[in-house]
Design a protein around this motif. Structure first.
Motif, PDB file in Angstrom:
ATOM      1  N   GLU A 162     -18.617  -2.097  -4.006  1.00 47.08           N
ATOM      2  CA  GLU A 162     -17.623  -1.404  -3.202  1.00 47.08           C
ATOM      3  C   GLU A 162     -17.741  -1.712  -1.718  1.00 47.08           C
ATOM      4  N   GLU A 163     -18.888  -2.298  -1.278  1.00 45.10           N
ATOM      5  CA  GLU A 163     -19.068  -2.631   0.125  1.00 45.10           C
ATOM      6  C   GLU A 163     -18.684  -4.081   0.417  1.00 45.10           C
ATOM      7  N   LYS A 164     -18.608  -4.899  -0.611  1.00 48.54           N
ATOM      8  CA  LYS A 164     -18.351  -6.321  -0.431  1.00 48.54           C
ATOM      9  C   LYS A 164     -16.871  -6.626  -0.603  1.00 48.54           C
ATOM     10  N   ARG A 165     -16.368  -7.535   0.205  1.00 53.25           N
ATOM     11  CA  ARG A 165     -14.982  -7.959   0.074  1.00 53.25           C
ATOM     12  C   ARG A 165     -14.953  -9.265  -0.707  1.00 53.25           C
ATOM     13  N   TYR A 166     -14.153  -9.313  -1.752  1.00 55.60           N
ATOM     14  CA  TYR A 166     -14.069 -10.501  -2.593  1.00 55.60           C
ATOM     15  C   TYR A 166     -12.768 -11.253  -2.318  1.00 55.60           C
ATOM     16  N   ASP A 167     -12.886 -12.554  -2.156  1.00 59.21           N
ATOM     17  CA  ASP A 167     -11.695 -13.386  -2.053  1.00 59.21           C
ATOM     18  C   ASP A 167     -11.124 -13.624  -3.447  1.00 59.21           C
ATOM     19  N   PRO A 168      -9.827 -13.854  -3.555  1.00 57.79           N
ATOM     20  CA  PRO A 168      -9.236 -14.131  -4.876  1.00 57.79           C
ATOM     21  C   PRO A 168      -9.842 -15.393  -5.491  1.00 57.79           C
ATOM     22  N   ILE A 169     -10.114 -15.363  -6.775  1.00 54.02           N
ATOM     23  CA  ILE A 169     -10.667 -16.553  -7.433  1.00 54.02           C
ATOM     24  C   ILE A 169      -9.611 -17.652  -7.534  1.00 54.02           C
ATOM     25  N   LEU A 170      -8.335 -17.266  -7.521  1.00 55.51           N
ATOM     26  CA  LEU A 170      -7.230 -18.231  -7.455  1.00 55.51           C
ATOM     27  C   LEU A 170      -6.349 -17.819  -6.276  1.00 55.51           C
ATOM     28  N   PRO A 171      -6.554 -18.426  -5.103  1.00 57.52           N
ATOM     29  CA  PRO A 171      -5.841 -17.987  -3.897  1.00 57.52           C
ATOM     30  C   PRO A 171      -4.322 -18.121  -3.999  1.00 57.52           C
ATOM     31  N   ASN A 172      -3.845 -19.144  -4.707  1.00 54.87           N
ATOM     32  CA  ASN A 172      -2.408 -19.376  -4.835  1.00 54.87           C
ATOM     33  C   ASN A 172      -1.875 -18.605  -6.039  1.00 54.87           C
ATOM     34  N   ILE A 173      -1.014 -17.644  -5.791  1.00 54.48           N
ATOM     35  CA  ILE A 173      -0.524 -16.775  -6.858  1.00 54.48           C
ATOM     36  C   ILE A 173       0.261 -17.552  -7.917  1.00 54.48           C
ATOM     37  N   ASP A 233      -9.309  -5.771  -6.451  1.00 56.20           N
ATOM     38  CA  ASP A 233     -10.324  -5.682  -5.403  1.00 56.20           C
ATOM     39  C   ASP A 233     -11.459  -6.687  -5.607  1.00 56.20           C
ATOM     40  N   ILE A 234     -11.783  -6.994  -6.858  1.00 52.20           N
ATOM     41  CA  ILE A 234     -12.867  -7.953  -7.095  1.00 52.20           C
ATOM     42  C   ILE A 234     -12.345  -9.387  -7.170  1.00 52.20           C
ATOM     43  N   GLY A 235     -11.059  -9.561  -6.853  1.00 47.80           N
ATOM     44  CA  GLY A 235     -10.531 -10.912  -6.684  1.00 47.80           C
ATOM     45  C   GLY A 235      -9.974 -11.576  -7.917  1.00 47.80           C
ATOM     46  N   LEU A 236      -9.720 -10.801  -8.979  1.00 46.57           N
ATOM     47  CA  LEU A 236      -9.153 -11.388 -10.197  1.00 46.57           C
ATOM     48  C   LEU A 236      -7.630 -11.443 -10.104  1.00 46.57           C
ATOM     49  N   PRO A 237      -7.007 -12.396 -10.808  1.00 45.03           N
ATOM     50  CA  PRO A 237      -5.538 -12.398 -10.885  1.00 45.03           C
ATOM     51  C   PRO A 237      -5.065 -11.165 -11.643  1.00 45.03           C
ATOM     52  N   ALA A 238      -3.779 -10.887 -11.550  1.00 43.08           N
ATOM     53  CA  ALA A 238      -3.211  -9.754 -12.287  1.00 43.08           C
ATOM     54  C   ALA A 238      -3.323  -9.982 -13.788  1.00 43.08           C
ATOM     55  N   PHE A 239      -3.446  -8.879 -14.529  1.00 47.27           N
ATOM     56  CA  PHE A 239      -3.548  -8.897 -15.982  1.00 47.27           C
ATOM     57  C   PHE A 239      -2.232  -8.396 -16.586  1.00 47.27           C
TER      58      PHE A 239
END
Length: 562
Positions: free
Chosen positions: A4-15, A207-213
């Motif tokens: 909860e303290e760490k900011r995660y970048d998206p694992i796939l930046p391009n949607i 928040d943890i950087g995963l694409p939408a499900f």
């Protein structure tokens, strides 16, 4: 650093690289594929003309009952017209009694029409612009729900970091989940106790950087225009639990199977619906888990030579709250189902206006914590997987799970075999729910208080006990403290054995833990679930609510310590 303290970048930046975006971009082709697969599967069961016509007639009969007895706002406007058309086509088929080949031809076209209609109804959509808006709206909504003060500046209220990061706890091996999400297909299986669960797990995924499900949403939810507008554009596919006919169930099954086969991450609530009793689910609905098993078989079957087949990765998740907004209605439903004539519903003494005012007051002033705990990632057979998707048995030996699908030296489809695999997976998920359930102070105090009172009136059945007068619900505070300490010690022992998880605040001084639990339990309810009276003793204003919150710790044999 905690999740909860760490900011995660998206694992796939391009949607546009997201599997859900790709599926939505080819929505009509996918619907056609689902229709054809469903048609083929139905015809494996329906092997003659007479059986096909009987199934069509049965479907029409069930759908006409649904339309007359259980209509919903979300039902398509042309429902009656369409099923009137089906009726006329069945009449035409019966008039072709002397021409069996033509009968079969018309019946097959009618079956295709019905399945195609269901495929179009079920299929969801994904709109990146709406998704980006939801990323802002959900944190703001939760910040208002979980911690807000009248004195805060408006700019502060809009800041997600103001309350989300200190009120949500995301625990588990997040880095492994992120790595697996790049190469394999994730299936998240959360516990289900509240209508806010979808938003909570959706926020956690983002928040943890995963694409939408993609996820299944009850068709009834689409009857509310504002809700329908958003969930229809955020990856939800429609599930109509009123429809029980073969064509619909097979179409729903194939939709999930083929989406997973295409690598689209999916979210299932394996309990099927919210837990009415407040317990951790232990009787899971295995249908959608079966689609994951079939998708894994297809992945192996269609893998190109020299290429690694994608794995379906299963991640049980527990959602843990101090309070459940709908607890009152849920426990009432549970008691009506289990008690029938033994259960007598009590009349709510509060006026609607007072309820609303009280809710708004608490909505604006109270705070609470939410824990989202990801269990370790595993394959469809319960084996641990590492960040590369390699499976290991209990001894740490590497496994090739393709072997589970091989019979007589070849990959073979075997529904009975797969059904047994799914049952075993269901048992494992149930166990993971218990092991990764996070005990809050509110769960502890509710369990102890209810059990102490229940032991005092153990000769009564539960329905009579729940009508115990207020004056008989008092618990001497010292007795309560001692029982809480004994149960907490037992919980600590279970935690040491990896059989349950505990929130950090549970390790505080027992008096502080109790005070924390009393402050947080059921903070949104009109009646106090637990309180200390003027004499300092423990009491409850609503035994049914206390029962609901107590049930969270059922299944651990803790009552012996009370």
């Amino acid at each position: 650093m905690s999740a909860e303290e760490k900011r995660y970048d998206p694992i796939l930046p391009n949607i546009t690289d997201w599997p859900i975006y790709q599926l939505s971009s080819h929505r009509y082709e996918f619907i056609h594929e689902v229709t054809e697969a469903s048609l083929a599967k139905c015809l494996e069961v329906i092997q003659d003309r007479a059986t096909l016509i009987e199934e069509l007639q049965r479907t029409l009969y069930q759908e006409r009952i649904r339309l007359s007895e259980k209509p919903w706002k979300a039902d398509p406007e042309d429902e009656k017209d369409y099923w009137g058309f089906v009726k006329s086509e069945l009449f035409r088929i019966s008039s072709l009694g002397d021409e069996p080949d033509q009968q079969k031809e018309v019946a097959l076209e009618l079956m295709r029409s019905i399945i195609s209609r269901y495929s179009n109804e079920i299929a969801g959509n994904f709109d990146p612009e709406i998704y980006e808006f939801a990323k802002i709206a959900i944190p703001f909504g939760f910040s208002r729900l979980l911690k807000t003060s009248f004195g805060l500046r408006f700019k502060q209220r809009l800041s997600a970091s103001f309350s989300i990061k200190d009120r949500f706890s995301f625990e588990g091996d997040i880095e492994t989940i992120r790595e697996l999400g790049k190469k394999h297909t994730l299936v998240i299986l959360p516990t289900h106790s509240s209508n806010v669960d979808s938003a909570v797990i959706g926020w956690a995924i983002q928040d943890i950087g995963l694409p939408a499900f993609i996820y299944g949403a009850g068709l009834n939810l689409f009857g509310v225009k504002l809700v329908a507008y958003f969930i229809n554009r955020l990856g939800a596919y429609k599930v109509d639990r009123r429809k029980k006919n073969m064509f619909y169930l097979e179409t729903l099954y194939q939709h999930s199977t083929l989406a997973l086969h295409k690598g689209v991450h999916s979210l299932f609530f394996p309990g099927g619906t919210r837990s009415r009793s407040g317990e951790i689910e232990r009787k899971l609905k295995l249908g959608l888990l079966g689609t994951a098993m079939d998708a894994q078989y297809l992945n192996f079957l269609n893998a190109k030579e020299g290429e690694e087949a994608k794995k379906i990765i299963v991640i049980p998740v527990t959602l843990n709250y101090h309070f459940v907004l709908e607890a009152q209605s849920l426990i009432n439903e549970h008691l009506k189902i289990t008690g029938k004539e033994l259960y007598i519903a009590e009349r709510d003494e509060l006026s609607t206006s007072l309820k609303i005012l009280n809710f708004v007051r608490k909505f604006l002033t109270k705070s609470s914590k939410v824990s989202v705990h990801f269990a370790p990632c595993m394959d469809l057979f319960g084996n641990r997987v590492d960040a590369n998707g390699v499976s290991y048995d209990k001894r740490g030996k590497e496994l090739n799970i393709e072997q589970y699908f091989i019979s007589q030296g070849q990959l073979k489809e075997d529904p009975q075999r797969n059904s047994e695999y799914v049952k075993l997976l269901g048992d494992i998920v149930e166990q993971k729910f218990l092991e990764y359930n996070v005990v809050f102070s509110s769960h502890l105090v509710a369990f102890v208080a209810f059990t102490l009172l229940r032991k005092r009136f153990k000769k009564q059945d539960i329905y009579s006990f729940l009508r115990t007068p207020k004056e008989d619900r008092l618990i001497p505070y010292q007795d309560f403290v001692e029982a809480c300490e004994r149960v907490r010690t037992a919980i600590f022992a279970l935690n040491e054995q990896s059989k349950i998880k505990i929130a950090p605040h549970l390790k505080d001084d027992i008096q502080e833990v109790i005070a924390h639990g009393l402050r947080n339990i059921g903070i949104y309810h009109n009646k106090r679930v637990l309180l200390r009276n003027k004499q300092g003793d423990i009491s409850t204003e609503d035994l049914k609510l206390l029962y609901f919150y107590h049930n969270r710790l059922e299944g651990y044999q803790l009552a012996q310590y009370v």
